[in-house]
Design an enzyme around this catalytic site. Structure first.
Site, PDB file in Angstrom:
ATOM      1  N   LYS A  29      -1.771 -10.484 -14.917  1.00  0.00           N
ATOM      2  CA  LYS A  29      -1.502  -9.066 -14.900  1.00  0.00           C
ATOM      3  C   LYS A  29      -2.100  -8.450 -13.629  1.00  0.00           C
ATOM      4  O   LYS A  29      -2.954  -9.102 -13.025  1.00  0.00           O
ATOM      5  CB  LYS A  29      -2.078  -8.412 -16.162  1.00  0.00           C
ATOM      6  CG  LYS A  29      -3.543  -8.769 -16.392  1.00  0.00           C
ATOM      7  CD  LYS A  29      -4.509  -7.617 -16.366  1.00  0.00           C
ATOM      8  CE  LYS A  29      -4.632  -6.867 -15.130  1.00  0.00           C
ATOM      9  NZ  LYS A  29      -5.843  -7.018 -14.347  1.00  0.00           N
TER      10      LYS A  29
ATOM     11  N   LYS B 143     -10.136 -12.693 -26.240  1.00  0.00           N
ATOM     12  CA  LYS B 143     -11.551 -12.436 -26.557  1.00  0.00           C
ATOM     13  C   LYS B 143     -11.765 -12.480 -28.073  1.00  0.00           C
ATOM     14  O   LYS B 143     -10.965 -11.942 -28.839  1.00  0.00           O
ATOM     15  CB  LYS B 143     -11.975 -11.067 -26.003  1.00  0.00           C
ATOM     16  CG  LYS B 143     -12.020 -11.069 -24.466  1.00  0.00           C
ATOM     17  CD  LYS B 143     -12.654  -9.819 -23.918  1.00  0.00           C
ATOM     18  CE  LYS B 143     -12.504  -9.742 -22.402  1.00  0.00           C
ATOM     19  NZ  LYS B 143     -13.526 -10.453 -21.648  1.00  0.00           N
TER      20      LYS B 143
ATOM     21  N   HIS C   9      -4.886  -4.350 -20.744  1.00  0.00           N
ATOM     22  CA  HIS C   9      -5.963  -4.663 -21.686  1.00  0.00           C
ATOM     23  C   HIS C   9      -6.182  -3.558 -22.731  1.00  0.00           C
ATOM     24  O   HIS C   9      -6.246  -3.814 -23.930  1.00  0.00           O
ATOM     25  CB  HIS C   9      -7.287  -4.869 -20.948  1.00  0.00           C
ATOM     26  CG  HIS C   9      -7.235  -5.899 -19.869  1.00  0.00           C
ATOM     27  ND1 HIS C   9      -6.495  -7.042 -19.957  1.00  0.00           N
ATOM     28  CD2 HIS C   9      -7.868  -5.970 -18.664  1.00  0.00           C
ATOM     29  CE1 HIS C   9      -6.667  -7.778 -18.856  1.00  0.00           C
ATOM     30  NE2 HIS C   9      -7.490  -7.137 -18.057  1.00  0.00           N
TER      31      HIS C   9
ATOM     32  N   LYS D  19     -15.470   1.130 -13.031  1.00  0.00           N
ATOM     33  CA  LYS D  19     -16.297   0.150 -12.314  1.00  0.00           C
ATOM     34  C   LYS D  19     -17.539   0.822 -11.757  1.00  0.00           C
ATOM     35  O   LYS D  19     -17.584   2.034 -11.622  1.00  0.00           O
ATOM     36  CB  LYS D  19     -15.489  -0.467 -11.170  1.00  0.00           C
ATOM     37  CG  LYS D  19     -14.333  -1.323 -11.670  1.00  0.00           C
ATOM     38  CD  LYS D  19     -13.818  -2.249 -10.587  1.00  0.00           C
ATOM     39  CE  LYS D  19     -12.630  -3.051 -11.066  1.00  0.00           C
ATOM     40  NZ  LYS D  19     -12.997  -4.137 -11.976  1.00  0.00           N
TER      41      LYS D  19
HETATM   42  C1  BG6 Z   1      -9.306  -7.977 -14.987  1.00  0.00           C
HETATM   43  C2  BG6 Z   1      -9.295  -6.853 -13.997  1.00  0.00           C
HETATM   44  O1  BG6 Z   1      -8.076  -8.103 -15.616  1.00  0.00           O
HETATM   45  O2  BG6 Z   1     -10.321  -7.735 -15.960  1.00  0.00           O
HETATM   46  C3  BG6 Z   1     -10.660  -6.690 -13.350  1.00  0.00           C
HETATM   47  O3  BG6 Z   1      -8.326  -7.122 -13.012  1.00  0.00           O
HETATM   48  C4  BG6 Z   1     -11.725  -6.554 -14.401  1.00  0.00           C
HETATM   49  O4  BG6 Z   1     -10.665  -5.580 -12.469  1.00  0.00           O
HETATM   50  C5  BG6 Z   1     -11.618  -7.667 -15.413  1.00  0.00           C
HETATM   51  O5  BG6 Z   1     -12.969  -6.603 -13.750  1.00  0.00           O
HETATM   52  C6  BG6 Z   1     -12.590  -7.455 -16.568  1.00  0.00           C
HETATM   53  O6  BG6 Z   1     -12.574  -8.589 -17.364  1.00  0.00           O
HETATM   54  P1  BG6 Z   1     -13.810  -8.950 -18.277  1.00  0.00           P
HETATM   55  O7  BG6 Z   1     -13.359 -10.105 -19.070  1.00  0.00           O
HETATM   56  O8  BG6 Z   1     -14.952  -9.230 -17.364  1.00  0.00           O
HETATM   57  O9  BG6 Z   1     -14.057  -7.730 -19.106  1.00  0.00           O
END
Ligand code: BG6
Length: 463
Positions: A142, A176, A234, A322
């Site tokens: 994605k 997850k 997500h 972020k």
């Molecule tokens: C990814 C995004 O899909 O998910 C990132 O492109 C993000 O920007 C990441 O940091 C977060 O994933 P997780 O598993 O660390 O929460």
């Protein structure tokens, strides 16, 4: 081991490959899953040999693999990793790739596109020169496309080459552990399922907060932003699982059908300025490969409604960002207060970094008093070593599923399509109204406007 199935990663020197894919392959190796791929071809433009690549990859695996690092296990994986140097944007280079596969005696293929979506079409064009590629499976990272029309075009291109049931659109949040647990928590417990609606719930908050910034991914991220990078995929996947009706059976098709109904019923109420806040962390414009004038959002908060009988009028708040003060992903269900002045019951499904469930409810304060206080029950599933050892990491689970040909827990095209429609629309409304991307300090809780978004409706973010 299956010596025939070759797993090829386009984008073999990228962040995703080092942080997620190679550690996942290591875990799969460590779990000794015999059915899975044994040869891993990593494609990159840089000047490595297989040996130098393996040495470099080892450091990432040591750092990021879930299971304890053992040299012997890594060597077993490493001896099957082959670095293949090529420019995947050069169509002619695929003739060489075809020869390379022939010499290797490759049987079937899994192609992993760990590159920006604008390159997906280019790779597929090149793969037309590789014998047997069209019979392979493809895993697409994605965001799938950059907007609705690009996604639709991409989908056509993919389906024109690969079999539709060989296309795996990955959304690693679906791998997850606690995301997969949401259905059980909701539907296997009458104490929740009987009150899972707007009549009993005040609001539901879905948060995905990150400490990291864009790091080495500025080039990709600056064309994407939080709405496309996190919300469209997500967070909407999670929202639709939280809000869907109970599927008729446990079959994936039934679940997807219910999720889609939720996505189709999403609306952003009233004026966009009262329902969405975009932010950018201080210093973002100085990150490598980011436009010095960039207005790309690294933070997004939204107030959404799901227009159906179960949820009419009840807000879903979604936020992600972020460079915040903590890494935390959770779904907080805030129930209506029974009596004015008494705190709400709260169910918090903790997805990461800690996995577990927090439940808050009212009790009498002990002693000669009628004062009401809150019992705070905090179940930490991942605090147990055994649970941690038995819980595959998201990419590990999903890669394993793809290798075995299990299609559950991958995104379906109609889900992707519907969520793009929504995200395109809110982005356009926000920009057309000339609303700003609010700057926020690194290490804090995001722009203050995102706090105000909830305060306007008498709510606060659950921390
Ligand atoms: C990814 C995004 O899909 O998910 C990132 O492109 C993000 O920007 C990441 O940091 C977060 O994933 P997780 O598993 O660390 O929460």
């Amino acid at each position: 081991m299956n010596k025939e199935q070759v797993f090829t990663i386009f984008g073999g020197t990228g962040d995703l490959t080092f942080r997620k894919l190679l550690p996942a392959l290591y875990n799969i190796e460590a779990a000794k899953d015999k059915e899975l791929c044994s040869r891993v071809v990593v494609i990159g433009r840089r000047d490595y040999t297989s040996e130098t690549y393996r040495d470099m990859a080892k450091e990432w695996v040591e750092k990021f693999a879930r299971l304890r690092f053992k040299e012997e296990t890594y060597q077993k994986l490493a001896e099957n990793i082959i670095y293949y140097r090529m420019d995947f944007t050069d169509e002619n280079a695929y003739d060489g790739l075809d020869n390379f596969y022939r010499e290797m005696g490759a049987g079937s293929h899994i192609f992993y596109f760990a590159v920006a979506p604008r390159f997906f079409g280019t790779i597929v064009n090149g793969l037309k020169r590789v014998a047997g590629a069209e019979a392979g499976k493809v895993v697409l990272e994605k965001p799938f496309g950059e907007n609705l029309s690009a996604a639709a075009k991409l989908n056509e291109e993919m389906e024109a080459f690969f079999r539709p049931d060989h296309i795996y659109r990955i959304d690693h949040y679906l791998g997850k552990e606690m995301v997969r647990n949401i259905q059980i928590i909701r539907f296997a417990n009458p104490i929740f399922s009987n009150v899972w609606d707007a009549e009993h719930i005040e609001c539901i908050q879905i948060s995905a907060l990150e400490e990291v910034g864009v790091e080495t991914r500025g080039g990709y991220y600056d064309h994407s932003g939080a709405l496309k990078d996190m919300v469209q995929n997500h967070l909407f996947q999670i929202l639709s699982i939280v809000a869907m009706e109970q599927p008729g059976t446990l079959a994936v098709e039934d679940m997807h059908r219910e999720q889609i109904k939720v996505l189709k019923a999403l609306s952003i109420p009233g004026n966009i300025s009262e329902s969405m806040v975009l932010g950018q962390y201080e210093g973002y414009r100085g990150e490598p490969s980011v436009d010095k004038e960039s207005a790309t959002e690294t933070y997004a908060a939204l107030r959404l409604l799901v227009d159906n009988d179960r949820w009419r009028g009840m807000p879903f708040y979604v936020r992600t960002g972020k460079k915040l003060g903590k890494r935390e992903m959770q779904v907080a269900v805030v129930f209506k207060s029974p009596v004015a002045g008494v705190e709400s019951n709260i169910l918090n499904i903790k997805i990461q970094p800690t996995e577990g469930v927090y439940l808050q409810f009212n009790i009498k304060k002990p002693g000669e008093t009628e004062e009401v206080i809150q019992a705070k029950m905090d179940f930490c599933q991942s605090c147990s070593f055994v649970n941690r050892m038995n819980t595959p990491e998201a990419y590990e689970r999903l890669l394993g599923a793809c290798m075995r040909g299990e299609r559950s827990w991958f995104s379906q095209w109609d889900q992707v399509e519907t969520s793009w429609k929504y995200v395109d629309e809110v982005r356009e409304q926000y920009r057309n109204m000339g609303l700003p991307t609010y700057e926020y300090a690194q290490g804090g809780s995001g722009p203050k406007e995102a706090e105000e978004l909830l305060e306007r409706y008498g709510h606060t973010w659950f921390e």
